[in-house]
Scaffold this motif. Structure first.
Motif, PDB file in Angstrom:
ATOM      1  N   ALA A   1       0.809  -1.225   0.000  1.00  0.00           N
ATOM      2  CA  ALA A   1       0.000   0.000   0.000  1.00  0.00           C
ATOM      3  C   ALA A   1       0.842   1.275   0.000  1.00  0.00           C
ATOM      4  O   ALA A   1       0.627   2.166  -0.823  1.00  0.00           O
ATOM      5  CB  ALA A   1      -0.961  -0.005   1.187  1.00  0.00           C
ATOM      6  N   ALA A   2       1.784   1.390   0.904  1.00  0.00           N
ATOM      7  CA  ALA A   2       2.571   2.622   1.003  1.00  0.00           C
ATOM      8  C   ALA A   2       3.384   2.849  -0.267  1.00  0.00           C
ATOM      9  O   ALA A   2       3.393   3.956  -0.816  1.00  0.00           O
ATOM     10  CB  ALA A   2       3.476   2.580   2.230  1.00  0.00           C
ATOM     11  N   ALA A   3       4.037   1.816  -0.755  1.00  0.00           N
ATOM     12  CA  ALA A   3       4.853   1.956  -1.967  1.00  0.00           C
ATOM     13  C   ALA A   3       3.997   2.361  -3.160  1.00  0.00           C
ATOM     14  O   ALA A   3       4.395   3.235  -3.953  1.00  0.00           O
ATOM     15  CB  ALA A   3       5.592   0.652  -2.266  1.00  0.00           C
ATOM     16  N   SER A   4       2.825   1.782  -3.292  1.00  0.00           N
ATOM     17  CA  SER A   4       1.935   2.119  -4.402  1.00  0.00           C
ATOM     18  C   SER A   4       1.477   3.574  -4.332  1.00  0.00           C
ATOM     19  O   SER A   4       1.453   4.275  -5.349  1.00  0.00           O
ATOM     20  CB  SER A   4       0.707   1.203  -4.408  1.00  0.00           C
ATOM     21  N   LEU A   5       1.124   4.031  -3.129  1.00  0.00           N
ATOM     22  CA  LEU A   5       0.666   5.409  -2.977  1.00  0.00           C
ATOM     23  C   LEU A   5       1.797   6.409  -3.218  1.00  0.00           C
ATOM     24  O   LEU A   5       1.585   7.440  -3.864  1.00  0.00           O
ATOM     25  CB  LEU A   5       0.049   5.615  -1.596  1.00  0.00           C
ATOM     26  N   VAL A   6       2.989   6.120  -2.715  1.00  0.00           N
ATOM     27  CA  VAL A   6       4.129   7.012  -2.955  1.00  0.00           C
ATOM     28  C   VAL A   6       4.401   7.113  -4.451  1.00  0.00           C
ATOM     29  O   VAL A   6       4.614   8.205  -4.985  1.00  0.00           O
ATOM     30  CB  VAL A   6       5.386   6.532  -2.188  1.00  0.00           C
ATOM     31  N   GLU A   7       4.366   5.989  -5.143  1.00  0.00           N
ATOM     32  CA  GLU A   7       4.613   5.976  -6.590  1.00  0.00           C
ATOM     33  C   GLU A   7       3.528   6.762  -7.340  1.00  0.00           C
ATOM     34  O   GLU A   7       3.827   7.574  -8.220  1.00  0.00           O
ATOM     35  CB  GLU A   7       4.661   4.543  -7.105  1.00  0.00           C
ATOM     36  N   GLU A   8       2.275   6.539  -6.981  1.00  0.00           N
ATOM     37  CA  GLU A   8       1.181   7.245  -7.655  1.00  0.00           C
ATOM     38  C   GLU A   8       1.242   8.746  -7.380  1.00  0.00           C
ATOM     39  O   GLU A   8       1.048   9.562  -8.285  1.00  0.00           O
ATOM     40  CB  GLU A   8      -0.168   6.684  -7.211  1.00  0.00           C
ATOM     41  N   ASN A   9       1.531   9.114  -6.133  1.00  0.00           N
ATOM     42  CA  ASN A   9       1.636  10.532  -5.792  1.00  0.00           C
ATOM     43  C   ASN A   9       2.760  11.198  -6.576  1.00  0.00           C
ATOM     44  O   ASN A   9       2.618  12.330  -7.039  1.00  0.00           O
ATOM     45  CB  ASN A   9       1.848  10.714  -4.288  1.00  0.00           C
TER      46      ASN A   9
END
Length: 114
Positions: free
Chosen positions: A50-58
């Motif tokens: 979750a965190a890695a995906s959100l950081v990448e999307e942001n």
């Protein structure tokens, strides 16, 4: 040493699948438990990523905003885009990352409307 959340979810899923599932005498209950096990494994996977995906999307949002700044004619919108591009995700809690993601999504919609 305490087990991590991901390990704990996998242990629960494994215990349900290996110890409880064979003892159920109803195919309906076995099917229901199998679905619960799959959900637990899915939750563990999502939790892990979750965190890695959100950081990448942001970051992709910020990159897009950086690329679009020159074509924006509204000074206030241009300023907000510039400000967002200078920010970085420093709080890696999923709730904080998700809030940032929601704000970036709203800004994207505003940019698209512009």
């Amino acid at each position: 040493m305490k087990p991590g959340s991901i390990q704990l979810l996998h242990t629960i899923a494994s215990t349900l699948a290996d110890d409880i599932y064979p003892r159920l005498d109803s195919s309906y209950h076995q099917s229901t438990l199998a679905q619960i096990v799959e959900l637990l494994i899915g939750i563990a996977t999502e939790f892990d990523q979750a965190a890695a995906s959100l950081v990448e999307e942001n970051q992709k949002y910020r990159d897009l905003f950086r690329d679009c700044q020159e074509s924006v004619t509204d000074p206030a919108l241009k300023q907000r885009l510039s400000q967002v591009c200078e920010e970085a995700d420093t709080n890696l809690q999923v709730t904080a990352l998700d809030k940032t993601n929601q704000n970036l999504t709203a800004l994207l919609i505003e940019l698209q409307t512009h």
